[in-house]
Scaffold this motif. Structure first.
Motif, PDB file in Angstrom:
ATOM      1  N   SER A  25     -18.383   8.946   7.962  1.00  0.00           N
ATOM      2  CA  SER A  25     -17.482   8.186   7.097  1.00  0.00           C
ATOM      3  C   SER A  25     -16.145   8.021   7.810  1.00  0.00           C
ATOM      4  N   TYR A  26     -15.329   7.093   7.312  1.00  0.00           N
ATOM      5  CA  TYR A  26     -14.042   6.828   7.937  1.00  0.00           C
ATOM      6  C   TYR A  26     -13.063   7.967   7.629  1.00  0.00           C
TER       7      TYR A  26
ATOM      8  N   ARG B  82       2.662  -4.071  -5.511  1.00  0.00           N
ATOM      9  CA  ARG B  82       1.884  -5.300  -5.326  1.00  0.00           C
ATOM     10  C   ARG B  82       2.769  -6.424  -4.785  1.00  0.00           C
TER      11      ARG B  82
ATOM     12  N   PRO C  25      -3.621  -6.390   2.055  1.00  0.00           N
ATOM     13  CA  PRO C  25      -4.612  -6.316   0.973  1.00  0.00           C
ATOM     14  C   PRO C  25      -4.370  -5.097   0.092  1.00  0.00           C
TER      15      PRO C  25
ATOM     16  N   GLY D 272      -5.886  -2.228  -2.606  1.00  0.00           N
ATOM     17  CA  GLY D 272      -7.051  -1.526  -3.121  1.00  0.00           C
ATOM     18  C   GLY D 272      -6.777  -1.041  -4.535  1.00  0.00           C
ATOM     19  N   ASN D 273      -7.093   0.208  -4.793  1.00  0.00           N
ATOM     20  CA  ASN D 273      -6.910   0.787  -6.123  1.00  0.00           C
ATOM     21  C   ASN D 273      -5.448   1.162  -6.349  1.00  0.00           C
TER      22      ASN D 273
ATOM     23  N   THR E  37      -6.278   2.436   3.005  1.00  0.00           N
ATOM     24  CA  THR E  37      -7.708   2.705   3.033  1.00  0.00           C
ATOM     25  C   THR E  37      -8.422   1.463   3.557  1.00  0.00           C
ATOM     26  N   PRO E  38      -9.722   1.565   3.856  1.00  0.00           N
ATOM     27  CA  PRO E  38     -10.453   0.360   4.266  1.00  0.00           C
ATOM     28  C   PRO E  38     -10.415  -0.749   3.214  1.00  0.00           C
ATOM     29  N   ASN E  39     -10.152  -0.392   1.952  1.00  0.00           N
ATOM     30  CA  ASN E  39     -10.079  -1.397   0.877  1.00  0.00           C
ATOM     31  C   ASN E  39      -8.701  -2.024   0.761  1.00  0.00           C
ATOM     32  N   GLY E  40      -7.701  -1.448   1.431  1.00  0.00           N
ATOM     33  CA  GLY E  40      -6.350  -1.964   1.340  1.00  0.00           C
ATOM     34  C   GLY E  40      -5.367  -0.876   0.959  1.00  0.00           C
TER      35      GLY E  40
ATOM     36  N   GLU F 214      -3.283   1.484  -1.292  1.00  0.00           N
ATOM     37  CA  GLU F 214      -3.546   2.085  -2.595  1.00  0.00           C
ATOM     38  C   GLU F 214      -2.431   3.064  -2.962  1.00  0.00           C
TER      39      GLU F 214
END
Length: 321
Positions: free
Chosen positions: A65-66, A117, A126, A128-129, A171-174, A176
């Motif tokens: 995992s990352y 944001r 980007p 994420g959460n 994170t990889p999602n952006g 957070e």
């Protein structure tokens, strides 16, 4: 080594890696990796600004995992003492928020989540959460300063008004917001190699005087509240608070109570590595619940980690200071 370094999304550097360490602190925004590579003819040319990531099998898991992604090569330094080596410093991409400055006027009524944001949108980052931080913030004029310091001002005001503690994480999602102490798995530090406990009155506050708006040249500021803590136990160590956002005696007492803190207690721990632990995570040590304030992972088989730990009250006080 059960760790992988991937450069420019196509070069797998595992066979060149000699050492990897990961460092995280509540005082910094970006997660940092220090990677030492053996230089060979087939090592690709590594330059600052390029994408890089570090992956590994998470402690207690079985799949890769990352650990640091997305990352950017920030600095390279080569050395040659008969064998050539390349030392690479990598940050997650929140480093750009620490190194970039702006000036903003932010209206009252926003939360730290909404402002985060807004910052991210302005910088094409980007998201994420991002949980709702809920606390309404005051109007703020952000003079020329880093985006990271703007975020921290918002998060500190949130905490100072009784909200939860949060820190930005990439994170990889952006980008957070991670709530401190809200990690899903709270690790018990059982196999500790050595522990150092430090107790001190340095930084303690046993009495707080809260002042109102500053008076003129010939008068002192009005006193809104004086709140005593453990003065009988530790003596009087007074801090003066003066904040234009504090307008009433009730607000003054609440702010003073959040500032009081007696003896400072911290722990330094060396232990086998739990490679997913981050600054802000909660752990257990000898039955105590503590927060990680700093962590350094020396990745390997077995790996090692050095932790700095403190109780929540100290973390909150330092966060709002």
């Amino acid at each position: 080594m059960s760790y992988e370094v991937v450069y420019a999304n196509k070069y797998y550097l595992k066979h060149f890696v000699e050492e990897i360490s990961l460092e995280d602190s509540l005082e910094e925004i970006a997660y940092r990796a220090n990677i030492r590579l053996a230089v060979a003819s087939d090592l690709p040319i590594i330059t600052p600004g390029q994408e890089i990531r570090v992956s590994g099998i998470a402690y207690g898991g079985s799949q890769m995992s990352y650990l640091l992604n997305p990352g950017v090569v920030w600095e390279c330094e080569s050395s040659n003492n008969g064998t050539k080596h390349l030392s690479v410093t990598v940050y997650d991409r929140t480093i750009y928020l620490a190194k970039s400055e702006d000036e903003l006027l932010l209206p009252t009524g926003q939360t730290a989540s909404q402002r985060l944001r807004q910052y991210a949108q302005s910088w094409d980052i980007p998201i994420g959460n991002v949980p709702d931080t809920k606390i309404v913030l005051a109007r703020s004029v952000k003079r020329s300063q880093s985006i990271f310091s703007m975020m921290m001002e918002d998060l500190k005001e949130t905490a100072d008004k009784g909200g939860d503690l949060y820190r930005p994480r990439m994170t990889p999602n952006g980008l957070e917001l991670a709530k401190l102490g809200n990690n899903a798995k709270v690790w018990e530090l059982e196999y500790v190699q050595d522990t150092t406990q430090k107790r001190t009155l340095e930084g303690a506050v046993t009495q707080v005087k809260v002042l109102g708006s500053q008076g003129g040249d010939t008068s002192l500021s009005p006193v809104l509240a004086v709140v005593k803590g453990e003065t009988d136990k530790y003596g009087t160590l007074q801090k003066v608070l003066q904040d234009c956002k504090i307008e009433t005696a009730q607000q003054a007492r609440e702010a003073a109570n959040r500032t009081l803190l007696g003896m400072q207690e911290t722990f330094s721990v060396n232990a086998p590595d739990i490679n997913t632990l981050r600054a802000g995570d909660r752990v257990k040590l000898n039955g105590m619940e503590l927060f990680v304030t700093n962590v350094r992972h020396q990745l390997g088989e077995p790996g090692q980690m050095q932790l700095e730990l403190a109780k929540e009250a100290k973390v909150r006080r330092d966060w709002c200071a």
